[in-house]
Structure formats: structure tokens, C-alpha cells
Design an enzyme around this catalytic site. Structure first.
Site, PDB file in Angstrom:
ATOM      1  N   LYS A  58     -29.668  17.904   7.880  1.00  0.00           N
ATOM      2  CA  LYS A  58     -29.562  18.600   6.595  1.00  0.00           C
ATOM      3  C   LYS A  58     -30.589  19.721   6.517  1.00  0.00           C
ATOM      4  O   LYS A  58     -30.300  20.824   6.050  1.00  0.00           O
ATOM      5  CB  LYS A  58     -29.812  17.618   5.443  1.00  0.00           C
ATOM      6  CG  LYS A  58     -28.612  16.830   5.048  1.00  0.00           C
ATOM      7  CD  LYS A  58     -28.868  16.155   3.704  1.00  0.00           C
ATOM      8  CE  LYS A  58     -27.729  15.220   3.368  1.00  0.00           C
ATOM      9  NZ  LYS A  58     -27.942  14.500   2.135  1.00  0.00           N
ATOM     10  N   GLU A  78     -31.629  13.555 -14.851  1.00  0.00           N
ATOM     11  CA  GLU A  78     -30.737  14.692 -14.596  1.00  0.00           C
ATOM     12  C   GLU A  78     -29.335  14.362 -15.108  1.00  0.00           C
ATOM     13  O   GLU A  78     -28.850  13.255 -14.893  1.00  0.00           O
ATOM     14  CB  GLU A  78     -30.713  14.933 -13.076  1.00  0.00           C
ATOM     15  CG  GLU A  78     -29.834  16.060 -12.627  1.00  0.00           C
ATOM     16  CD  GLU A  78     -30.207  17.358 -13.311  1.00  0.00           C
ATOM     17  OE1 GLU A  78     -31.315  17.847 -13.094  1.00  0.00           O
ATOM     18  OE2 GLU A  78     -29.373  17.888 -14.075  1.00  0.00           O
ATOM     19  N   PHE A  79     -28.681  15.340 -15.750  1.00  0.00           N
ATOM     20  CA  PHE A  79     -27.329  15.106 -16.285  1.00  0.00           C
ATOM     21  C   PHE A  79     -26.276  16.018 -15.644  1.00  0.00           C
ATOM     22  O   PHE A  79     -25.179  16.144 -16.167  1.00  0.00           O
ATOM     23  CB  PHE A  79     -27.319  15.314 -17.807  1.00  0.00           C
ATOM     24  CG  PHE A  79     -28.172  14.330 -18.556  1.00  0.00           C
ATOM     25  CD1 PHE A  79     -27.700  13.059 -18.848  1.00  0.00           C
ATOM     26  CD2 PHE A  79     -29.461  14.658 -18.947  1.00  0.00           C
ATOM     27  CE1 PHE A  79     -28.490  12.138 -19.528  1.00  0.00           C
ATOM     28  CE2 PHE A  79     -30.260  13.737 -19.622  1.00  0.00           C
ATOM     29  CZ  PHE A  79     -29.774  12.479 -19.914  1.00  0.00           C
ATOM     30  N   LEU A  80     -26.621  16.679 -14.533  1.00  0.00           N
ATOM     31  CA  LEU A  80     -25.678  17.675 -13.990  1.00  0.00           C
ATOM     32  C   LEU A  80     -24.375  17.037 -13.537  1.00  0.00           C
ATOM     33  O   LEU A  80     -24.314  15.838 -13.247  1.00  0.00           O
ATOM     34  CB  LEU A  80     -26.309  18.453 -12.826  1.00  0.00           C
ATOM     35  CG  LEU A  80     -26.692  17.755 -11.527  1.00  0.00           C
ATOM     36  CD1 LEU A  80     -25.510  17.405 -10.659  1.00  0.00           C
ATOM     37  CD2 LEU A  80     -27.640  18.634 -10.743  1.00  0.00           C
ATOM     38  N   LYS A  86     -30.503   7.664 -19.738  1.00  0.00           N
ATOM     39  CA  LYS A  86     -29.645   8.071 -18.606  1.00  0.00           C
ATOM     40  C   LYS A  86     -28.611   6.975 -18.272  1.00  0.00           C
ATOM     41  O   LYS A  86     -27.427   7.250 -18.088  1.00  0.00           O
ATOM     42  CB  LYS A  86     -30.527   8.399 -17.393  1.00  0.00           C
ATOM     43  CG  LYS A  86     -29.778   8.721 -16.127  1.00  0.00           C
ATOM     44  CD  LYS A  86     -28.944   9.987 -16.227  1.00  0.00           C
ATOM     45  CE  LYS A  86     -28.065  10.147 -15.017  1.00  0.00           C
ATOM     46  NZ  LYS A  86     -27.100  11.225 -15.134  1.00  0.00           N
ATOM     47  N   LEU A 106     -11.512  11.497 -21.440  1.00  0.00           N
ATOM     48  CA  LEU A 106     -10.363  10.702 -21.887  1.00  0.00           C
ATOM     49  C   LEU A 106      -9.140  11.029 -21.032  1.00  0.00           C
ATOM     50  O   LEU A 106      -8.024  11.022 -21.527  1.00  0.00           O
ATOM     51  CB  LEU A 106     -10.071  10.972 -23.364  1.00  0.00           C
ATOM     52  CG  LEU A 106     -11.005  10.326 -24.395  1.00  0.00           C
ATOM     53  CD1 LEU A 106     -10.584  10.672 -25.804  1.00  0.00           C
ATOM     54  CD2 LEU A 106     -11.038   8.802 -24.223  1.00  0.00           C
ATOM     55  N   GLY A 144      -6.408   8.061 -15.219  1.00  0.00           N
ATOM     56  CA  GLY A 144      -6.208   8.363 -13.798  1.00  0.00           C
ATOM     57  C   GLY A 144      -6.420   7.131 -12.948  1.00  0.00           C
ATOM     58  O   GLY A 144      -6.284   5.999 -13.426  1.00  0.00           O
ATOM     59  N   CYS A 151     -22.414   8.615  -9.011  1.00  0.00           N
ATOM     60  CA  CYS A 151     -23.249   8.106 -10.114  1.00  0.00           C
ATOM     61  C   CYS A 151     -22.644   6.964 -10.919  1.00  0.00           C
ATOM     62  O   CYS A 151     -23.246   5.901 -11.034  1.00  0.00           O
ATOM     63  CB  CYS A 151     -23.605   9.251 -11.063  1.00  0.00           C
ATOM     64  SG  CYS A 151     -24.737  10.413 -10.300  1.00  0.00           S
ATOM     65  N   LYS A 188     -22.292   3.317  -9.325  1.00  0.00           N
ATOM     66  CA  LYS A 188     -23.569   2.694  -8.928  1.00  0.00           C
ATOM     67  C   LYS A 188     -24.480   2.450 -10.128  1.00  0.00           C
ATOM     68  O   LYS A 188     -25.124   1.408 -10.235  1.00  0.00           O
ATOM     69  CB  LYS A 188     -24.275   3.526  -7.840  1.00  0.00           C
ATOM     70  CG  LYS A 188     -25.225   4.591  -8.355  1.00  0.00           C
ATOM     71  CD  LYS A 188     -26.184   5.076  -7.306  1.00  0.00           C
ATOM     72  CE  LYS A 188     -26.838   6.381  -7.725  1.00  0.00           C
ATOM     73  NZ  LYS A 188     -27.829   6.288  -8.795  1.00  0.00           N
TER      74      LYS A 188
HETATM   75  N1  LIG Z   1     -25.191  13.740  -7.676  1.00  0.00           N
HETATM   76  C1  LIG Z   1     -25.176  13.793  -8.993  1.00  0.00           C
HETATM   77  O1  LIG Z   1     -24.225  14.285  -9.596  1.00  0.00           O
HETATM   78  C2  LIG Z   1     -26.345  13.261  -9.802  1.00  0.00           C
HETATM   79  C3  LIG Z   1     -26.422  13.561 -11.167  1.00  0.00           C
HETATM   80  C4  LIG Z   1     -27.488  13.062 -11.911  1.00  0.00           C
HETATM   81  C5  LIG Z   1     -28.434  12.244 -11.315  1.00  0.00           C
HETATM   82  N2  LIG Z   1     -28.332  11.941  -9.983  1.00  0.00           N
HETATM   83  C6  LIG Z   1     -29.376  11.082  -9.401  1.00  0.00           C
HETATM   84  O2  LIG Z   1     -30.277  11.901  -8.649  1.00  0.00           O
HETATM   85  C7  LIG Z   1     -30.733  11.211  -7.477  1.00  0.00           C
HETATM   86  C8  LIG Z   1     -30.363  12.017  -6.246  1.00  0.00           C
HETATM   87  O3  LIG Z   1     -28.943  12.122  -6.190  1.00  0.00           O
HETATM   88  P1  LIG Z   1     -28.207  13.104  -5.160  1.00  0.00           P
HETATM   89  O4  LIG Z   1     -26.754  13.006  -5.456  1.00  0.00           O
HETATM   90  O5  LIG Z   1     -28.872  14.433  -5.170  1.00  0.00           O
HETATM   91  O6  LIG Z   1     -28.526  12.336  -3.792  1.00  0.00           O
HETATM   92  P2  LIG Z   1     -28.197  12.807  -2.314  1.00  0.00           P
HETATM   93  O7  LIG Z   1     -27.999  11.575  -1.531  1.00  0.00           O
HETATM   94  O8  LIG Z   1     -27.129  13.863  -2.348  1.00  0.00           O
HETATM   95  O9  LIG Z   1     -29.549  13.525  -1.837  1.00  0.00           O
HETATM   96  C9  LIG Z   1     -30.785  12.886  -1.707  1.00  0.00           C
HETATM   97  C10 LIG Z   1     -31.531  13.528  -0.534  1.00  0.00           C
HETATM   98  O10 LIG Z   1     -32.851  12.978  -0.454  1.00  0.00           O
HETATM   99  C11 LIG Z   1     -33.206  12.920   0.924  1.00  0.00           C
HETATM  100  N3  LIG Z   1     -34.361  12.039   1.058  1.00  0.00           N
HETATM  101  C12 LIG Z   1     -34.424  10.686   0.949  1.00  0.00           C
HETATM  102  N4  LIG Z   1     -35.698  10.264   1.107  1.00  0.00           N
HETATM  103  C13 LIG Z   1     -36.462  11.367   1.319  1.00  0.00           C
HETATM  104  C14 LIG Z   1     -37.846  11.586   1.566  1.00  0.00           C
HETATM  105  N5  LIG Z   1     -38.709  10.577   1.605  1.00  0.00           N
HETATM  106  N6  LIG Z   1     -38.284  12.846   1.766  1.00  0.00           N
HETATM  107  C15 LIG Z   1     -37.418  13.882   1.732  1.00  0.00           C
HETATM  108  N7  LIG Z   1     -36.083  13.743   1.513  1.00  0.00           N
HETATM  109  C16 LIG Z   1     -35.622  12.500   1.301  1.00  0.00           C
HETATM  110  C17 LIG Z   1     -31.919  12.455   1.589  1.00  0.00           C
HETATM  111  O11 LIG Z   1     -31.924  12.738   2.963  1.00  0.00           O
HETATM  112  C18 LIG Z   1     -30.874  13.268   0.821  1.00  0.00           C
HETATM  113  O12 LIG Z   1     -30.613  14.511   1.432  1.00  0.00           O
HETATM  114  C19 LIG Z   1     -30.092   9.829  -7.547  1.00  0.00           C
HETATM  115  O13 LIG Z   1     -30.971   8.963  -8.195  1.00  0.00           O
HETATM  116  C20 LIG Z   1     -28.849  10.050  -8.402  1.00  0.00           C
HETATM  117  O14 LIG Z   1     -28.441   8.871  -9.062  1.00  0.00           O
HETATM  118  C21 LIG Z   1     -27.322  12.436  -9.219  1.00  0.00           C
END
Ligand SMILES: NC(=O)c1ccc[n+]([C@@H]2O[C@H](COP(=O)([O-])OP(=O)(O)OC[C@H]3O[C@@H](n4cnc5c(N)ncnc54)[C@H](O)[C@@H]3O)[C@@H](O)[C@H]2O)c1
Length: 438
Positions: free
Chosen positions: A36, A156-158, A212, A259, A262, A269, A272
Site C-alpha cells: 500500500k 469519523e462519519f464519512l 458513533k 430506507l 435490498g 462498518c 462489524k
Molecule cells: N471505511 C469507512 O467508511 C469508515 C467510516 C468511519 C469510520 N471508520 C473506522 O475507521 C477505522 C479505519 O477504517 P478504514 O476503512 O480506513 O480501514 P482500512 O483497513 O481501509 O485502513 C487501515 C489502514 O491502517 C493500516 N495500519 C494498520 N496498523 C498500522 C500501523 N501500526 N501503522 C501504520 N498503518 C497501519 C493498514 O495497513 C490499513 O492500510 C476503523 O476503525 C473503521 O471502523 C471507517
């Protein structure tokens, strides 16, 4: 210029890094996955997100954003560190291994830095997690919260598919702190970053964490609610779930979003976070009656599609089934907890031949299913010789399917889980509509 580190360059971390760098902060994206890291260092996002590649390249060119493997060498100059690492499920509850690793590392780095960094938790964590993280930080560093460092829960709420816009214009900013200095610091930092009109909630760690989880659980509840109405609509002559959803959605107490009936909710998210929220209830000795039902409705929803197929064909073995849309929603290549992935596994168990098409997610699908299914580059290829075509997400390409696209189907039989197709002279079943409606 302030130096900001963003640990974890996934959906949240990478879009946040690009946003912060566009605000003229000096940003260091930390990513410990070598593949990555190499990809983002050359200005390519490892996942699909509209406009991300273009903006990422711009930031790299301006040199306000750079990517490194570890926090260690840059920590002495860091003013703000965001934590955006995964918080997956293990045995249905939250797995804190990634976030704890980062917190242990920061707690050691804190010992020698002359800065008083602000540590901001973006990862979604269960109530009381940040109290635990604070204990690790203070015990290992011997530094004092509110004096030597600051700690904030800022969930985060994105939404994937509009992640960059959501970073710039969140609907709400939640800031959970346990001391007034941390609250003061984050308040001032965000004053410059976000427009004044965006509402802010100042609270403590546990309430921020709970906001959240409750937010995601409520969205999941809305989807399971409309899916259970959808299942009833299929049985009642003349009933149509979209008319029900549109009508109740006009009531401001209900609202129109989430609503859409599907095949059930998926993505990285909702499933989990719902699972770990259920385990939070259990840990506090409360029966999670409502949330268990939300989960059950969702899990049964993909069985609906299989039962339609079984009713139609009695024996599914040897049938060719085509799936349109593999990612958990349109405009995404994310397969995490996608209902299509579950359906493909069910169909393979029934010894069906599975063909798939998705304009964005094929590469990720190949990694998952290898040579067990057939990958197609168009709706036409995918439907060729097929006994059933199943529309799984609302990609705009699927709305325009014509007889020409499906002219080589073996049986012109379509299951439309999103009710997006208008086509006649085919056998057509839509989830949420009684078949007398066609
Ligand atoms: N994806 C979403 O839509 C979303 C929205 C709101 C909140 N979140 C939350 O945000 C958090 C991250 O989600 P995401 O979807 O971005 O996850 P993701 O799996 O897409 O990305 C997380 C990244 O962190 C890296 N990583 C792990 N440990 C690391 C370390 N010690 N040092 C450096 N990099 C490290 C991983 O390699 C990975 O690339 C989660 O808790 C998720 O629940 C996600």
C-alpha cells in the site's frame, strides 16, 4: 506550519491526509503495509474513491503530504497524531490489536519528545476503549494528560464513495475529552479546519464512542426495518416497498435516507460495529434484543435470493447464475461484508456456475474467488448462457439494461434486488414487490 501524522492509510486515513494537506498543514501519512505504501507514494490510491487520485497527486506535488512506513523517525516534530487503523471483529467483538500497537508505540515515543502532541482517535472504538488506551499512554510514558499530551475521541462519519467531500464537510464533529485542556486544543484546531456552520458536540470519551456506535446501529436498524417490510410486500398482492418507504420517509420524524430495501447491509462498518455493539450490551449484562433482531433480519436477507432461485429451479446444481455488482454498494470496489460475496459462496455451495461483472471491483473479486468463478467485462458477457441474472447493487449501468444486453441468456430470468430495472417480456422478480405487480 503544524506537522500532522496520520497513522493508517485506508479509507479514513488517506482521505483525511489529503484533506489536511489541502489545508496547508504538513502531513505525514504512516502506512505499515509495504505494498500500500509503495502505491500511495506514487500518487495512486489502493482503493477506488472518486477524485482521490487527482487530489493525492496534487498534494504530493506541493510536498505538503508525504508517506512513510513508521511514526518513529518523525515523531519529535509531530504536533498532532491521528489514529485511523482498523478495529475489526474477532469472535464477534472488537479486536483492539491494531490500535493498541499504535498506542504502545506512541507511549514510548512520548517519553522523549519535546512537543506536547494532540492524539486524536478516528478509529471506531467501543465505549470505554479510550479509557483503556489512556491508561497505557500514561503508564508507559510517565507523562500527564492535559499537560504533556492531549487525547481526543473524534469519530469519523464519512461514507465510502463521497469520502473526500465528507472529510471537508462532515455533518457533525464529535469531540470526546476527559480534560479541559484537550478540549480547548481540539476546539481551536478545528476552528481553522472546518466551516463554522458545522455543528459540534463536546463530550467525554465514552459518550463520543457511544455516539458513533449508536449512529451506525440506527442506520443498520433502518435498513433491517425496511427489509422486513419488503419481505411482507412480496407476499401481499399489489404491495410495493418503495412506495411505502417514500411515503414514510416524508415524515420528518423518520427521514427518507437508509430506507432502500435490498439484499441487506454490508461494507466495512455497519456489520462489524453492530456485532461489537451487541457484545458491549452483553458485557454489561443487558440482552441486546433489538440489535440481535437487526442482525438476524440482515443475515436472512441474502437467503431470500437463494430461496427465489430454489423455488424457480428446484435443483440449482449446474445452473449458470450471473451476478451484477460485487462491491457492497455502487461506486465502490470494497468487498468487505458485501452481500454479493455471501451470495456467490452460497451459489458455489449449490454447485452453480457463477459469472460476475462489476466495473470497479473485478480486481478485488479475483483475489477473493480466484478461478472458482468466471469474470466478465460487460453485462452482455456476464448474461451469456445464463439461467438467471441477479442485480445486486444500484450501479447506474444496471438501470439501463436492454434486451440487447441480455440477448444471449439461456433463460431470460432476472432477480432485481434494488428494483432499478424497467424491462418487459422477461421473467422478472424484484425484492420488495409482489409478483402480481408486473
Ligand atoms: N471505511 C469507512 O467508511 C469508515 C467510516 C468511519 C469510520 N471508520 C473506522 O475507521 C477505522 C479505519 O477504517 P478504514 O476503512 O480506513 O480501514 P482500512 O483497513 O481501509 O485502513 C487501515 C489502514 O491502517 C493500516 N495500519 C494498520 N496498523 C498500522 C500501523 N501500526 N501503522 C501504520 N498503518 C497501519 C493498514 O495497513 C490499513 O492500510 C476503523 O476503525 C473503521 O471502523 C471507517
Amino acid at each position: 506550519m503544524m506537522n500532522v501524522a496520520v497513522v493508517g492509510q485506508g479509507f479514513v486515513g488517506l482521505t483525511l491526509s489529503v484533506f489536511l494537506s489541502s489545508k496547508k498543514l504538513q502531513v505525514f501519512g504512516i502506512e505499515n503495509n509495504q505494498n500500500k505504501l509503495k502505491t500511495i507514494q506514487i500518487g495512486k490510491s489502493p482503493f477506488f474513491e472518486p477524485n482521490l487520485d487527482k487530489n493525492l497527486k496534487k498534494c504530493l506535488k506541493l510536498k505538503t503530504l508525504q508517506f512513510v512506513e513508521s511514526l518513529n523517525p518523525i515523531f519529535p516534530k509531530i504536533d498532532v497524531v491521528y489514529i485511523c487503523v482498523p478495529t475489526p471483529n474477532r469472535n464477534n467483538s472488537i479486536d483492539l490489536k491494531f490500535i493498541k500497537n499504535v498506542i504502545y508505540e506512541i507511549s514510548h515515543l512520548l517519553k522523549s519528545t519535546k512537543k506536547k502532541p494532540m492524539i486524536i482517535i478516528k478509529s471506531t472504538v467501543a465505549p470505554q476503549t479510550t479509557n483503556l488506551l489512556l491508561k497505557i499512554l500514561s503508564k508507559n510514558s510517565n507523562k500527564i494528560l492535559g499537560v504533556d499530551y492531549f487525547l481526543i475521541v473524534n469519530p469519523e462519519f464519512l461514507r465510502e464513495g463521497s469520502a473526500l467531500d465528507d472529510q471537508m464537510n462532515p455533518h457533525l464533529i464529535v469531540m470526546g475529552c476527559e480534560d479541559s485542556k484537550s478540549q480547548h486544543k481540539i476546539k481551536n484546531f478545528y476552528k481553522k479546519l472546518y466551516p463554522e456552520k458545522i455543528p459540534r458536540t463536546y463530550t467525554n470519551f465514552s459518550t463520543a464512542e457511544l455516539i458513533k456506535y449508536s449512529n451506525n446501529a440506527f442506520l443498520a436498524t433502518k435498513i433491517s426495518f425496511i427489509n422486513s417490510i419488503s419481505n411482507l410486500c412480496e407476499k401481499i398482492p399489489g404491495a410495493n416497498v418503495d412506495d411505502v418507504a417514500n411515503a414514510i420517509g416524508t415524515d420528518p420524524r423518520i427521514g427518507s435516507l437508509f430506507l432502500k430495501a435490498g439484499p441487506g447491509f454490508g461494507g466495512s462498518c455497519l456489520p462489524k460495529d453492530l456485532n461489537s455493539f451487541i457484545s458491549v450490551y452483553k458485557n454489561f449484562g443487558i440482552q441486546p434484543i433489538l440489535l440481535n433482531s437487526v442482525k438476524n433480519v440482515n443475515e436472512k436477507q441474502s437467503d431470500q435470493i437463494l430461496s427465489i432461485l430454489k423455488n424457480r429451479y428446484k435443483k440449482l446444481e449446474g445452473k449458470t447464475i450471473s451476478i451484477l455488482g460485487i462491491s457492497f454498494k455502487e461506486n465502490s470496489d470494497d468487498l468487505r461484508e458485501s452481500r454479493s460475496v455471501i451470495l456467490i459462496k452460497q451459489l458455489l455451495n449449490e454447485n452453480c456456475k457463477v459469472k460476475v461483472y462489476d466495473s470497479l471491483a473485478l480486481e478485488n473479486t479475483v483475489k477473493l474467488f480466484k478461478n472458482t468463478i468466471e469474470y466478465c467485462n460487460s453485462i452482455y458477457d456476464c448474461s451469456k448462457n445464463s439461467d438467471c441474472l441477479i442485480i445486486m447493487n444500484a450501479d447506474k449501468e444496471f438501470k439501463k439494461i436492454t434486451h440487447k444486453n441480455i440477448s444471449n441468456m439461456h433463460k431470460k430470468f432476472i432477480i432485481d434486488t434494488r428494483r432499478i430495472l424497467k424491462i418487459s417480456n422477461v421473467e422478472y422478480i424484484a425484492l420488495g414487490k409482489n409478483s402480481d405487480n408486473y
